[in-house]
Design an enzyme around this catalytic site. Sequence first.
Site, mmCIF file in Angstrom:
data_model
loop_
_atom_site.group_PDB
_atom_site.id
_atom_site.type_symbol
_atom_site.label_atom_id
_atom_site.label_comp_id
_atom_site.label_asym_id
_atom_site.label_seq_id
_atom_site.Cartn_x
_atom_site.Cartn_y
_atom_site.Cartn_z
ATOM 1 C CG HIS A 263 -1.953 1.296 1.318
ATOM 2 N ND1 HIS A 263 -2.802 1.092 1.057
ATOM 3 C CD2 HIS A 263 -1.671 2.551 1.619
ATOM 4 C CE1 HIS A 263 -3.754 2.307 1.314
ATOM 5 N NE2 HIS A 263 -2.638 2.686 1.795
ATOM 6 C CD GLU A 264 1.646 3.779 3.438
ATOM 7 O OE1 GLU A 264 1.995 4.654 3.152
ATOM 8 O OE2 GLU A 264 0.479 3.222 4.216
ATOM 9 C CG HIS A 267 0.300 6.308 -0.296
ATOM 10 N ND1 HIS A 267 -0.412 7.305 -1.133
ATOM 11 C CD2 HIS A 267 -0.046 5.892 0.566
ATOM 12 C CE1 HIS A 267 -1.472 6.984 -0.353
ATOM 13 N NE2 HIS A 267 -1.892 5.793 0.425
#
Length: 499
Positions: A263-264, A267
């Site tokens: 998920h990170e 980003h």
Amino acid sequence: MPDDPPAAYDELLDRYERIVNVGNARGLLSWDQQVMMPEGGTPARSKQLSTLSSLSHDLLTDDRVGELLDDLEDADLTVEQAGAVREIRREYRRETRVPRDLVERISEAASEALPVWESARAEDDWDAFAPALEDLIELKREYAAHIDPDRDPYAVLFEDYEPYLGLETAERILGQLAAELPPLIDDIRESDVDLPRPFAGEFDPATQEDLARDVLDALGYDWERGRLDTSTHPFSMGTQFDARVTTRFSPDDPLDSLYSTIHEFGHARYTLGLPQDQYGTPLGQPRDMTVHESQSRLWENHVGRSRAFWAHFLPALVDRFPDLAGVDVDDLYAAANRVDPDNVIRVEADELTYHMHIVLRFEIERDLIAGNLAVEDVPQVWNDKMAEYLGVRPETDSEGALQDIHWSHGNFGYFPTYSMGSVLSAQLYAAADEAIDDLDEHLAAGEFEPLGDWLTTQVHRHGSRMTTDDLVKSATGESYAADHFLAYVTEKYGELYDL
């Protein structure tokens, strides 16, 4: 089309780059506070962050910025230049309405609230966090009132994170998800299918970190412009030259940290894909949180939870945890997509029930800002809504109202963008699948560059040149909508649970 930009444009961008640099320096201090700063550092750090916030405010609200924007009102600009001016004007108009001392107070209160939240969460003590939260709510109400006293303050706050789609769009999207996902979740509850649970026992955190680094290597994370650390709540921050990620480790399930890391990475991959030659301008800044969350949710769910991903990544998992040698790709795919309505932790939630967590938080923080809910009543309301939406009640406030970091930052209005980003991730992935031949085969072969390059071309390289919906239309050929997401989850979970 002009050959050279007006002198006012060049001066405006020179001034704006200083604002960006101050903001990025503030971001690094915030990263350090959450990752490396000793516990006793908060009093000084809160003052440092407050000073940088006020300095950024002063730079942006300087009279000369307003004069330059006026000079450029009817200037002959390229599309890119007009987009940059639009973004600076939007920020300038909001910021000039907010007093400097309020900016300082909000920054200082948020910095001081962070360790209070961390301690309250560790001690399962909502009452210890409540005064800090009450202070932040009052400050953010005051902030919204300065920007526009005649509008819903929550709508004003929401625009800090998604300035172009509007709260009405968020309410519509969340309403669709709240109406259409629960029946699917109920069908899954009643299904006779019991998806595998291949993970049992304890999994060494150090080995999990090695696994997280393996997946970042496989996805193509640029270690020369990034790093991996641990934090209480996973996050990513940075610039196109330095985009860092954090994760955390659960001893009984390595998938938790794996998906937090992916998920990170999403980003960071977005941030690293922003044009380097536009650093310090809106053209080198990300297009706000709906788009940002679409990137993290796309890599986490459409890639990381895919059968193709596990076809490639299974050997690395077994290499780190040899006891899993008997697990096959289908088992891992099923385990990664297992729906668990009894889970109470948002960041560990499956792809379906996750959105009920967002609806719950959205409703609570909207009522908090409106003054319709007292801070002392939040845990009870939280637990009641969890029971209503998912049929489960948290046993502690640490598992309930204290689990997320966002309110300690004063980030009221952020939560809807998680679901909005998830919706957009499905829309973008459908467009990428249409554009890239044999995308699944690429992923199964560990070839993630075609997807990453497509996202950079269609999304990342544009920075904030376009408004959100214009960017979505440019990338997908369609306006922003939930249709692709709902079709995707219906097909995927219908197959998994034999519905």
